[in-house]
Design a protein around this motif. Structure first.
Motif, PDB file in Angstrom:
ATOM      1  N   ARG A  16      -7.494   8.084  -0.193  1.00 19.78           N
ATOM      2  CA  ARG A  16      -7.549   6.837   0.550  1.00 19.78           C
ATOM      3  C   ARG A  16      -7.458   7.057   2.119  1.00 19.78           C
ATOM      4  O   ARG A  16      -8.077   6.241   2.908  1.00 19.78           O
ATOM      5  N   GLN A  17      -6.306   7.660   2.262  1.00 20.92           N
ATOM      6  CA  GLN A  17      -6.060   7.834   3.744  1.00 20.92           C
ATOM      7  C   GLN A  17      -7.132   8.376   4.621  1.00 20.92           C
ATOM      8  O   GLN A  17      -7.176   8.102   5.642  1.00 20.92           O
ATOM      9  N   ASN A  66       0.466   4.201   1.063  1.00 18.35           N
ATOM     10  CA  ASN A  66       0.362   5.123   2.136  1.00 18.35           C
ATOM     11  C   ASN A  66       1.351   4.455   3.205  1.00 18.35           C
ATOM     12  O   ASN A  66       2.020   5.243   4.025  1.00 18.35           O
ATOM     13  N   SER A  79      -8.746   2.574  -3.551  1.00 19.54           N
ATOM     14  CA  SER A  79      -7.852   1.423  -3.525  1.00 19.54           C
ATOM     15  C   SER A  79      -7.531   0.932  -4.994  1.00 19.54           C
ATOM     16  O   SER A  79      -6.334   0.555  -5.468  1.00 19.54           O
ATOM     17  N   SER A  91     -10.374   8.334   3.718  1.00 19.49           N
ATOM     18  CA  SER A  91     -11.723   7.815   3.255  1.00 19.49           C
ATOM     19  C   SER A  91     -12.473   7.732   4.586  1.00 19.49           C
ATOM     20  O   SER A  91     -12.026   7.236   5.638  1.00 19.49           O
ATOM     21  N   ARG A 116     -15.664   2.094   3.977  1.00 21.33           N
ATOM     22  CA  ARG A 116     -15.121   0.910   3.242  1.00 21.33           C
ATOM     23  C   ARG A 116     -15.437   1.129   1.806  1.00 21.33           C
ATOM     24  O   ARG A 116     -14.350   0.741   0.956  1.00 21.33           O
ATOM     25  N   ASP A 145     -13.049   3.741   0.565  1.00 23.37           N
ATOM     26  CA  ASP A 145     -11.668   2.987   0.444  1.00 23.37           C
ATOM     27  C   ASP A 145     -11.552   2.050  -0.640  1.00 23.37           C
ATOM     28  O   ASP A 145     -10.300   2.213  -1.290  1.00 23.37           O
ATOM     29  N   GLN A 146     -12.532   1.316  -1.156  1.00 23.97           N
ATOM     30  CA  GLN A 146     -12.258   0.507  -2.134  1.00 23.97           C
ATOM     31  C   GLN A 146     -12.175   1.292  -3.307  1.00 23.97           C
ATOM     32  O   GLN A 146     -11.304   0.853  -4.055  1.00 23.97           O
ATOM     33  N   ASP A 194       0.948  -1.068   0.150  1.00 31.90           N
ATOM     34  CA  ASP A 194       0.000   0.071   0.098  1.00 31.90           C
ATOM     35  C   ASP A 194       0.831   1.390   0.086  1.00 31.90           C
ATOM     36  O   ASP A 194       1.694   1.286   0.790  1.00 31.90           O
ATOM     37  N   GLN A 241      -5.423   3.399  -6.747  1.00 33.64           N
ATOM     38  CA  GLN A 241      -4.095   3.408  -6.429  1.00 33.64           C
ATOM     39  C   GLN A 241      -3.397   2.358  -7.413  1.00 33.64           C
ATOM     40  O   GLN A 241      -2.335   2.301  -7.697  1.00 33.64           O
ATOM     41  N   LYS A 242      -4.120   1.185  -7.469  1.00 31.69           N
ATOM     42  CA  LYS A 242      -3.661   0.067  -8.026  1.00 31.69           C
ATOM     43  C   LYS A 242      -3.343   0.169  -9.615  1.00 31.69           C
ATOM     44  O   LYS A 242      -2.565   0.100 -10.111  1.00 31.69           O
ATOM     45  N   ASP A 266      -3.673   8.849  -2.988  1.00 39.73           N
ATOM     46  CA  ASP A 266      -3.573   8.082  -1.734  1.00 39.73           C
ATOM     47  C   ASP A 266      -4.070   8.954  -0.484  1.00 39.73           C
ATOM     48  O   ASP A 266      -4.409   8.490   0.490  1.00 39.73           O
TER      49      ASP A 266
END
Lengths: 196, 341
Positions: free
Chosen positions: B38-39, A5, B51, B41, B44, B47-48, A3, B54-55, B35
């Motif tokens: 997400r940090q 972060n 995520s 969020s 859930r 966050d999903q 991750d 990010q990927k 990022d």
């Protein structure tokens, strides 16, 4: 890939640790990476250089700290910033000493200036758009902040006490200047016309 | 001290800083933005989403990096900031908080945005004055985002002058004929709270010429295509080619009335595959999804050019511009239910 972060936080933790032990100029990207076991490629994936990492630490720490929706005045914001700096004072004492291009001081000035200009908007006459005012205030705040974080006031003050002192100085000064201006105006009115 | 202005000023400072960093270092900046999302969020679901993004961005060849380059190159940064803050902060945060408060109090769903269809030549249509009234009352309720689909050939800039007045709102102006006059483009340059949408699903080359003009003037724009059924490969290929030529960063999929197309899946799959330097958005589907997050319901409000209410389904009833907006919303929108009940 881990991750993002988590990786950045690990690099940040190492940077903070190293900066407490030795001057920023003597810390290399390799030192940071070796401390947390992350490779240089990962470092550069996230950050341009070590200056960028320091600025990121502040930005995310600060964003995590502020609760914009709870503020009633600008002083609430100032107090939150100071609380954050005080909690991390060893790191920020060192960060504020960094010199050169892209230093944390320059970054903080760049971030703070528009906010200061916003607050000055109601105070400075509309036709005066001189950036000297905002720069003066920002410079003053930064100098006071560095001195406070370094223990330079020779008395222990937490963030609320420090902000209360700043507010007291500004309000007292403002009050005095206002009274002096009023007295001068009254004095001008009483002077006979044509007298020197 | 107006705390709302103070908060807006701080958001604007952060956005200015973000845009500046994107100019200097686009790839890292966009990754960091995700990022950060997400940090911070809040649940859930968020966050999903972050995520997945990010990927996607770990792929160095992701077309989204080209998208960021295009966006920075083709847009006026002050307009990006104004539109972005109005859409994101005023629409989704400040406005949404007010909407939720009012929903609880009034017990009726309030839409996070209002969608309008507008015909400048239409005889039974609503007037500029009625539109102004709608925007003012909408803002009072926390509605700061408006989508305006203009059909027919409209050369006047009366509408643009109106939109420019509402500096805290974000407008998406869908220009179905894909044409803009020189005068309209000049007014648009000052209208930083407006994003123009042009059709990509046409044999006519005019929309692409208009896109080139907007690019040159760094005016915010996006492309769209309207669908009845799921598009066949050949049709989709031609449309995508037009979007690529335009260098637009956003591509909207607009379901035609009564459409059977599964646009939500199409948009979602495209966003995941990231083959193209643009983000595909399902006009209605994503608006509903956003509504679920910010206003805690999926109900949209859409008004046809003759005032008929299209969404929610009201059996052909007309929207009453003559009564307070809150009163009309009570008449037509579903009852609000607390989330989790």
């Amino acid at each position: 890939m881990a991750d993002s972060n988590a990786t950045k936080n690990a690099l940040a933790a190492s940077m903070k640790k190293l900066m407490i032990r030795r001057p920023f100029e003597k810390i290399s990207v390799s030192d940071i990476c070796n401390d947390c076991g992350i490779n240089r490629k990962s470092f550069y994936y996230h950050f341009r250089d070590k200056y960028d990492l320091v600025n990121w630490i502040f930005y995310t720490g600060f964003v995590g700290e502020v609760d914009l929706f709870s503020y009633k005045t600008g002083w609430d914001l100032v107090e939150d910033i100071c609380t954050y700096f005080y909690r991390e004072k060893e790191f920020y004492r060192a960060a504020l000493r960094i010199e050169g291009q892209n230093s944390f001081r320059d970054y903080l000035i760049e971030v703070a200036t528009p906010v200061v200009e916003f607050f000055l908007k109601d105070v400075i006459p509309e036709n005066e758009s001189d950036s000297v005012f905002a720069t003066f205030i920002t410079d003053g705040f930064l100098t006071a902040l560095i001195r406070w974080l370094s223990g330079g006031y020779h008395q222990e003050m937490d963030a609320s006490q420090f902000v209360a002192k700043m507010k007291q100085i500004i309000v007292t000064l403002g009050d005095n200047l206002h009274q002096e201006a009023w007295r001068n105006t009254q004095s001008e009115k009483r002077r006979p016309e044509g007298s020197i | 001290m107006n705390t709302y202005l103070m908060k807006k000023a701080m958001i604007e400072t952060a956005v200015t800083r973000g845009i500046h960093e994107m100019e200097e270092d686009p790839e890292r900046s966009v990754r960091r933005l995700i990022d950060l999302g997400r940090q911070f969020s809040k649940n859930r679901f968020q966050d999903q989403i972050f995520s997945v993004m990010q990927k996607s961005l770990t792929n160095e060849n992701s077309a989204y990096y080209d998208m960021v380059h295009n966006l920075m190159k083709n847009s006026d940064h002050a307009a990006m900031k104004e539109f972005g803050v109005n859409f994101g902060y005023m629409g989704w945060t400040y406005g949404a908080a007010r909407i939720r408060e009012t929903e609880k109090k009034e017990g009726v769903c309030i839409p996070w945005c209002i969608m309008l269809r507008y015909d400048p030549a239409g005889r039974n249509g609503y007037s500029m004055e009625q539109l102004a009234h709608l925007f003012e009352q909408g803002q009072d309720l926390g509605i700061y985002v408006y989508f305006i689909r203009e059909r027919g050939t409209g050369d006047s800039y009366e509408l643009l002058e109106l939109l420019e007045r509402y500096k805290d709102c974000a407008f998406v102006w869908v220009k179905e004929d894909g044409r803009l006059t020189a005068a309209q483009i000049q007014v648009l340059r000052a209208c930083r709270n407006t994003l123009v949408m042009l059709p990509a699903d046409t044999e006519n080359t005019e929309p692409l010429l208009t896109a080139a003009l907007l690019r040159e003037q760094k005016i915010l724009f996006a492309m769209y295509a309207s669908y009845d059924l799921d598009p066949d490969e050949e049709r989709r290929r031609k449309i995508v080619e037009n979007v690529l030529t335009s260098e637009s960063s956003l591509f909207f999929l607009v379901a035609q009335d009564g459409a059977k197309a599964n646009l939500r899946q199409l948009a979602y799959d495209s966003r995941l595959r990231q083959n193209y330097p643009f983000v595909e958005v399902d006009y209605y589907g994503d608006a509903e999804a956003i509504g679920k997050i910010v206003a805690e319901h999926q109900s949209l409000l859409e008004i046809d050019s003759d005032g008929t209410i299209l969404r929610p389904a009201c059996g052909g009833t007309g929207f009453d511009f003559g009564i307070p907006l809150m009163e009309e919303l009570r008449n037509i929108m579903p009852a609000w239910k607390a989330a989790g009940r």
